[in-house]
Enzyme design. Structure first.
Site, PDB file in Angstrom:
ATOM      1  N   ASP A 106       0.827  -1.209   0.000  1.00  0.00           N
ATOM      2  CA  ASP A 106       0.000   0.000   0.000  1.00  0.00           C
ATOM      3  C   ASP A 106       0.860   1.257   0.000  1.00  0.00           C
ATOM      4  OD1 ASP A 106      -2.060  -1.845   0.137  1.00  0.00           O
ATOM      5  OD2 ASP A 106      -2.344  -1.603   2.289  1.00  0.00           O
ATOM      6  N   LYS A 125     -12.472  -4.514  -3.649  1.00  0.00           N
ATOM      7  CA  LYS A 125     -13.700  -4.424  -2.819  1.00  0.00           C
ATOM      8  C   LYS A 125     -14.871  -3.842  -3.608  1.00  0.00           C
ATOM      9  CE  LYS A 125     -11.428  -4.062   1.694  1.00  0.00           C
ATOM     10  NZ  LYS A 125     -10.017  -3.835   1.321  1.00  0.00           N
ATOM     11  N   TYR A 174      -4.698  -5.769  14.925  1.00  0.00           N
ATOM     12  CA  TYR A 174      -3.765  -6.813  14.502  1.00  0.00           C
ATOM     13  C   TYR A 174      -3.786  -8.011  15.442  1.00  0.00           C
ATOM     14  CZ  TYR A 174      -1.600  -3.354  11.404  1.00  0.00           C
ATOM     15  OH  TYR A 174      -1.361  -2.423  10.426  1.00  0.00           O
ATOM     16  N   ARG A 223       1.927  -3.020   6.550  1.00  0.00           N
ATOM     17  CA  ARG A 223       2.901  -2.173   7.235  1.00  0.00           C
ATOM     18  C   ARG A 223       3.832  -2.938   8.153  1.00  0.00           C
ATOM     19  NH1 ARG A 223      -1.671   1.931   9.062  1.00  0.00           N
ATOM     20  NH2 ARG A 223      -2.830  -0.017   8.749  1.00  0.00           N
TER      21      ARG A 223
HETATM   22  P1  BMP Z   1      -1.807  -3.299   7.128  1.00  0.00           P
HETATM   23  O1  BMP Z   1      -1.220  -4.710   7.392  1.00  0.00           O
HETATM   24  O2  BMP Z   1      -0.760  -2.315   6.757  1.00  0.00           O
HETATM   25  O3  BMP Z   1      -2.714  -2.840   8.227  1.00  0.00           O
HETATM   26  O4  BMP Z   1      -2.695  -3.440   5.788  1.00  0.00           O
HETATM   27  C1  BMP Z   1      -3.834  -4.248   5.730  1.00  0.00           C
HETATM   28  C2  BMP Z   1      -4.362  -4.325   4.315  1.00  0.00           C
HETATM   29  O5  BMP Z   1      -5.488  -5.218   4.286  1.00  0.00           O
HETATM   30  C3  BMP Z   1      -4.854  -3.005   3.731  1.00  0.00           C
HETATM   31  O6  BMP Z   1      -4.521  -3.014   2.347  1.00  0.00           O
HETATM   32  C4  BMP Z   1      -6.370  -3.058   3.881  1.00  0.00           C
HETATM   33  O7  BMP Z   1      -7.014  -2.382   2.824  1.00  0.00           O
HETATM   34  C5  BMP Z   1      -6.658  -4.545   3.826  1.00  0.00           C
HETATM   35  N1  BMP Z   1      -7.810  -5.006   4.652  1.00  0.00           N
HETATM   36  C6  BMP Z   1      -7.830  -4.883   6.027  1.00  0.00           C
HETATM   37  O8  BMP Z   1      -6.892  -4.378   6.625  1.00  0.00           O
HETATM   38  N2  BMP Z   1      -8.914  -5.366   6.737  1.00  0.00           N
HETATM   39  C7  BMP Z   1      -9.981  -5.965   6.142  1.00  0.00           C
HETATM   40  O9  BMP Z   1     -10.896  -6.409   6.830  1.00  0.00           O
HETATM   41  C8  BMP Z   1      -9.975  -6.085   4.739  1.00  0.00           C
HETATM   42  C9  BMP Z   1      -8.882  -5.604   4.015  1.00  0.00           C
HETATM   43  O10 BMP Z   1      -8.862  -5.768   2.695  1.00  0.00           O
END
Ligand code: BMP
Length: 274
Positions: free
Chosen positions: A39, A94, A221, A240
Site C-alpha cells: 500500500d 472491494k 492486529y 505495514r
Molecule cells: P496493514 O497490514 O498495513 O494494516 O494493511 C492491511 C491491508 O489489508 C490493507 O490493504 C487493507 O485495505 C486490507 N484489509 C484490512 O486491513 N482489513 C480488512 O478487513 C480487509 C482488508 O482488505
C-alpha cells in the site's frame, strides 16, 4: 472431517477454479502462506517492495488505485515480477455495486483489473447479483473471487447473519467464489447440518502484525499464530508490518518478510499435525 487438517497441496483437489488451484499450488511449492499488501503511492516503491518480498510470498495484494503515477506499464512490470518470483496477484478492489456496474469496473477503466489480477474481492452487500456481474467477466478468464465475510476493523458491521449470508452466497457460486476475506475459517458457518459435501473455501486474513496491536484508524492486529492456528485461516496478509514506514529499506523489508513467512508456516505446520 475438517479441511484444516489437510495440507495446502491436498486441498488442491477440492477446488475447480484455476485461481484457487494456482494459489494452493504456489503455497505448497514455495512453502509460504504469507501475502504482502503493498500500500504505497509511488510505482517505484511499489515495484521495489514486490521484488524484495517476492521470494517469500505466495501472493501480492494491490490497491492499484492508490498509485499516484499509475501507468499501464506498471502492470506489465508487476506481471513480470509475478513470473520471476512465482506469486499470485490479488487486487483488493472491494467491489460493492450492482452487477452491471461492477462488470464495467472490473473489465474497463484505467486499470482493467480482470486483465491481470488472478483474484479480486467484493462486498456481499448488493446480494448475489454482484457475483453474477463479476463472474461474467472473470470466469471466462479463469479468475477467482473472494467475498468479504468479515473485516479486521474495530466496530465492523460484517458480523452475525450478514457473515452467514455471505457464506451462503459463496456456496451457491463455487465455480467463481474461491473463498473469503475473514478473521476465521467459515467452514460450517450458517449450516443447519453437515449438508454440504465440499465446504473448502480459502480464508485470506488481513489485520496481521507481530509488533503492534493496531493503528490510529481502527485497524486491529493479531499474530500469525492466532490467525492460522487458532482461527483456521489459510493466508496471512501483512502490509505495514513488513514494509514499515520507509519503503526504501529493502534489506529490512526482506528480513521482515522472512520473519512473517516463518511465523505463518510454523503455525500451519502445528495445525496440520495437531
Ligand atoms: P496493514 O497490514 O498495513 O494494516 O494493511 C492491511 C491491508 O489489508 C490493507 O490493504 C487493507 O485495505 C486490507 N484489509 C484490512 O486491513 N482489513 C480488512 O478487513 C480487509 C482488508 O482488505
Amino acid at each position: 472431517s475438517s479441511f484444516l487438517r489437510q495440507t495446502y497441496g491436498q486441498r488442491i483437489q477440492n477446488h475447480t477454479n484455476p485461481a484457487a488451484k494456482l494459489l494452493l499450488e504456489t503455497m505448497e511449492r514455495k512453502k509460504t502462506n504469507l501475502a504482502v499488501s503493498v500500500d504505497v503511492v509511488k510505482s517505484k516503491d511499489f515495484l521495489a517492495i514486490i521484488d524484495a518480498v517476492g521470494p517469500f510470498v505466495c501472493l501480492v495484494k494491490t490497491h492499484i488505485d492508490i498509485l499516484e503515477d499509475f501507468d499501464y506499464s506498471t502492470i506489465q512490470r508487476l506481471q513480470d515480477l509475478s513470473v520471476k518470483h512465482d506469486f499470485v496477484i490479488f487486487e483488493d478492489r472491494k467491489f460493492a455495486d450492482i452487477g452491471n456496474t461492477v462488470a464495467l469496473q472490473y473489465s474497463s477503466g484505467v486499470h482493467k483489473i480482470a486483465n491481470w489480477s488472478h483474484i479480486t474481492n467484493a462486498h456481499p452487500v448488493p446480494g448475489p447479483s454482484i457475483i453474477s456481474g463479476l463472474s461474467s467477466v472473470g470466469l471466462p478468464l479463469g479468475r477467482g473471487l473472494l467475498l468479504l465475510a468479515e473485516m479486521s476493523t474495530r466496530g465492523a458491521l460484517a458480523t452475525g447473519s450478514y457473515t452467514e449470508d455471505a457464506v451462503r452466497m459463496a456456496r451457491a457460486n463455487r465455480d467463481f467464489v474461491i473463498g473469503f476475506i475473514a478473521q476465521r475459517t467459515m467452514e460450517g458457518v450458517g449450516l443447519q447440518s453437515h449438508s454440504v459435501d465440499n465446504d473448502d473455501f480459502l480464508t485470506l486474513t488481513p489485520g496481521v502484525g507481530l509488533d503492534s496491536k493496531g493503528d490510529a484508524m481502527g485497524q486491529q492486529y493479531r499474530t500469525p499464530r492466532q490467525v492460522i492456528l487458532e482461527s483456521g485461516c489459510d493466508v496471512i496478509i501483512v502490509g505495514r508490518g513488513i514494509y514499515g514506514k520507509d519503503p526504501s529499506l529493502v534489506d529490512e523489508i526482506k528480513l521482515q518478510a522472512q520473519r512473517y513467512r516463518e511465523a505463518g508456516w510454523q503455525a500451519y505446520q502445528e495445525r496440520i499435525s495437531a
